[in-house]
Design a protein around this motif. Structure first.
Motif, PDB file in Angstrom:
ATOM      1  N   ILE A   1      -4.949  -4.820  -0.042  1.00 52.36           N
ATOM      2  CA  ILE A   1      -3.947  -5.657  -0.704  1.00 52.36           C
ATOM      3  C   ILE A   1      -2.552  -5.357  -0.162  1.00 52.36           C
ATOM      4  O   ILE A   1      -1.743  -6.272   0.042  1.00 52.36           O
ATOM      5  N   VAL A   2      -2.251  -4.090   0.082  1.00 55.14           N
ATOM      6  CA  VAL A   2      -0.949  -3.735   0.656  1.00 55.14           C
ATOM      7  C   VAL A   2      -0.761  -4.441   1.999  1.00 55.14           C
ATOM      8  O   VAL A   2       0.288  -5.032   2.267  1.00 55.14           O
ATOM      9  N   ARG A   3      -1.783  -4.394   2.840  1.00 53.13           N
ATOM     10  CA  ARG A   3      -1.701  -5.052   4.142  1.00 53.13           C
ATOM     11  C   ARG A   3      -1.555  -6.573   3.960  1.00 53.13           C
ATOM     12  O   ARG A   3      -0.785  -7.219   4.670  1.00 53.13           O
ATOM     13  N   GLU A   4      -2.278  -7.130   3.003  1.00 57.66           N
ATOM     14  CA  GLU A   4      -2.180  -8.568   2.726  1.00 57.66           C
ATOM     15  C   GLU A   4      -0.762  -8.932   2.296  1.00 57.66           C
ATOM     16  O   GLU A   4      -0.195  -9.927   2.765  1.00 57.66           O
ATOM     17  N   ILE A   5      -0.167  -8.135   1.412  1.00 60.54           N
ATOM     18  CA  ILE A   5       1.199  -8.394   0.954  1.00 60.54           C
ATOM     19  C   ILE A   5       2.159  -8.336   2.133  1.00 60.54           C
ATOM     20  O   ILE A   5       3.029  -9.200   2.287  1.00 60.54           O
TER      21      ILE A   5
ATOM     22  N   LYS B   1       2.711  -0.751  11.833  1.00 61.18           N
ATOM     23  CA  LYS B   1       2.135   0.527  12.248  1.00 61.18           C
ATOM     24  C   LYS B   1       2.258   1.594  11.160  1.00 61.18           C
ATOM     25  O   LYS B   1       1.537   2.585  11.173  1.00 61.18           O
ATOM     26  N   ASP B   2       3.176   1.395  10.194  1.00 61.94           N
ATOM     27  CA  ASP B   2       3.361   2.348   9.104  1.00 61.94           C
ATOM     28  C   ASP B   2       2.323   2.174   7.993  1.00 61.94           C
ATOM     29  O   ASP B   2       2.205   3.038   7.127  1.00 61.94           O
ATOM     30  N   LEU B   3       1.607   1.067   8.021  1.00 61.52           N
ATOM     31  CA  LEU B   3       0.588   0.819   7.002  1.00 61.52           C
ATOM     32  C   LEU B   3      -0.677   1.590   7.377  1.00 61.52           C
ATOM     33  O   LEU B   3      -1.276   1.346   8.411  1.00 61.52           O
ATOM     34  N   VAL B   4      -1.057   2.505   6.534  1.00 55.19           N
ATOM     35  CA  VAL B   4      -2.260   3.288   6.805  1.00 55.19           C
ATOM     36  C   VAL B   4      -3.426   2.697   6.016  1.00 55.19           C
ATOM     37  O   VAL B   4      -3.228   1.948   5.057  1.00 55.19           O
ATOM     38  N   ASP B   5      -4.632   3.038   6.432  1.00 58.27           N
ATOM     39  CA  ASP B   5      -5.790   2.556   5.692  1.00 58.27           C
ATOM     40  C   ASP B   5      -6.271   3.637   4.721  1.00 58.27           C
ATOM     41  O   ASP B   5      -5.646   4.694   4.598  1.00 58.27           O
ATOM     42  N   HIS B   6      -7.371   3.364   4.056  1.00 56.95           N
ATOM     43  CA  HIS B   6      -7.856   4.276   3.025  1.00 56.95           C
ATOM     44  C   HIS B   6      -8.443   5.567   3.587  1.00 56.95           C
ATOM     45  O   HIS B   6      -8.764   6.470   2.836  1.00 56.95           O
TER      46      HIS B   6
ATOM     47  N   ARG C   1      -3.203  10.284   2.195  1.00 57.24           N
ATOM     48  CA  ARG C   1      -3.522  11.608   1.648  1.00 57.24           C
ATOM     49  C   ARG C   1      -4.727  11.564   0.717  1.00 57.24           C
ATOM     50  O   ARG C   1      -5.566  12.467   0.755  1.00 57.24           O
ATOM     51  N   LEU C   2      -4.832  10.537  -0.100  1.00 52.45           N
ATOM     52  CA  LEU C   2      -5.998  10.434  -0.982  1.00 52.45           C
ATOM     53  C   LEU C   2      -7.264  10.258  -0.162  1.00 52.45           C
ATOM     54  O   LEU C   2      -8.293  10.884  -0.444  1.00 52.45           O
ATOM     55  N   GLY C   3      -7.211   9.456   0.869  1.00 49.78           N
ATOM     56  CA  GLY C   3      -8.372   9.239   1.722  1.00 49.78           C
ATOM     57  C   GLY C   3      -8.789  10.502   2.458  1.00 49.78           C
ATOM     58  O   GLY C   3      -9.990  10.786   2.606  1.00 49.78           O
ATOM     59  N   THR C   4      -7.812  11.263   2.911  1.00 46.36           N
ATOM     60  CA  THR C   4      -8.103  12.534   3.578  1.00 46.36           C
ATOM     61  C   THR C   4      -8.785  13.484   2.605  1.00 46.36           C
ATOM     62  O   THR C   4      -9.796  14.111   2.929  1.00 46.36           O
TER      63      THR C   4
ATOM     64  N   LEU D   1     -14.466   5.714  -6.959  1.00 42.90           N
ATOM     65  CA  LEU D   1     -13.084   5.740  -6.498  1.00 42.90           C
ATOM     66  C   LEU D   1     -12.890   5.040  -5.153  1.00 42.90           C
ATOM     67  O   LEU D   1     -11.871   4.393  -4.921  1.00 42.90           O
ATOM     68  N   GLU D   2     -13.857   5.125  -4.280  1.00 44.41           N
ATOM     69  CA  GLU D   2     -13.670   4.648  -2.902  1.00 44.41           C
ATOM     70  C   GLU D   2     -13.382   3.145  -2.826  1.00 44.41           C
ATOM     71  O   GLU D   2     -12.475   2.711  -2.110  1.00 44.41           O
ATOM     72  N   GLU D   3     -14.130   2.340  -3.532  1.00 43.67           N
ATOM     73  CA  GLU D   3     -13.967   0.878  -3.425  1.00 43.67           C
ATOM     74  C   GLU D   3     -12.575   0.423  -3.876  1.00 43.67           C
ATOM     75  O   GLU D   3     -11.900  -0.305  -3.133  1.00 43.67           O
ATOM     76  N   PRO D   4     -12.096   0.822  -5.072  1.00 43.40           N
ATOM     77  CA  PRO D   4     -10.748   0.357  -5.435  1.00 43.40           C
ATOM     78  C   PRO D   4      -9.662   0.957  -4.549  1.00 43.40           C
ATOM     79  O   PRO D   4      -8.648   0.308  -4.289  1.00 43.40           O
ATOM     80  N   HIS D   5      -9.882   2.164  -4.052  1.00 46.91           N
ATOM     81  CA  HIS D   5      -8.908   2.764  -3.147  1.00 46.91           C
ATOM     82  C   HIS D   5      -8.831   1.959  -1.849  1.00 46.91           C
ATOM     83  O   HIS D   5      -7.741   1.653  -1.357  1.00 46.91           O
ATOM     84  N   CYS D   6      -9.967   1.585  -1.320  1.00 43.19           N
ATOM     85  CA  CYS D   6     -10.009   0.753  -0.115  1.00 43.19           C
ATOM     86  C   CYS D   6      -9.338  -0.597  -0.389  1.00 43.19           C
ATOM     87  O   CYS D   6      -8.533  -1.090   0.412  1.00 43.19           O
ATOM     88  N   ARG D   7      -9.638  -1.175  -1.529  1.00 41.95           N
ATOM     89  CA  ARG D   7      -9.062  -2.472  -1.910  1.00 41.95           C
ATOM     90  C   ARG D   7      -7.542  -2.386  -2.022  1.00 41.95           C
ATOM     91  O   ARG D   7      -6.830  -3.304  -1.627  1.00 41.95           O
ATOM     92  N   PHE D   8      -7.043  -1.266  -2.549  1.00 46.91           N
ATOM     93  CA  PHE D   8      -5.601  -1.048  -2.654  1.00 46.91           C
ATOM     94  C   PHE D   8      -4.941  -1.221  -1.283  1.00 46.91           C
ATOM     95  O   PHE D   8      -3.968  -1.957  -1.133  1.00 46.91           O
ATOM     96  N   HIS D   9      -5.499  -0.551  -0.288  1.00 47.66           N
ATOM     97  CA  HIS D   9      -4.926  -0.634   1.052  1.00 47.66           C
ATOM     98  C   HIS D   9      -5.054  -2.039   1.644  1.00 47.66           C
ATOM     99  O   HIS D   9      -4.150  -2.502   2.341  1.00 47.66           O
TER     100      HIS D   9
END
Length: 94
Positions: free
Chosen positions: A52-56, A10-15, A19-22, A42-50
């Protein structure tokens, strides 16, 4: 991944929630910034970052440490790309 911090799913936020997404959503309505290529890129790699975090997170929970470590390397690469796009954007605005 290293066991220093305990994170709940539940602590994992999406893009959109971070704060960057906001900020990104708020600035999207400003054509002087949103029309810049660095902003648009910027949007695509930012989304991908999130993603990958969820995948990890899921790999670590499943005990698949080697796969989590490989995904972490991808996270480093995508983080560098997000930072580069932010730097590019800052240079355009100055």
């Amino acid at each position: 991944m290293l066991g220093y911090h305990h994170i709940e799913e539940k602590d994992l936020v999406d893009h959109h929630q971070c704060r960057l997404g906001t900020w990104y959503r708020e600035v999207k309505g400003n054509p002087s910034i949103s029309s810049l290529p660095a902003f648009q890129q910027l949007e695509e790699p930012h989304c991908r970052f999130h993603d990958i975090v969820r995948e990890i997170y899921q790999l670590v929970r499943a005990g698949r440490q080697q796969e989590a470590e490989a995904a972490f390397l991808s996270l480093e690469d995508i983080s560098a790309l997000v930072l580069q796009k932010l730097d590019d954007l800052a240079n355009c605005i100055r």
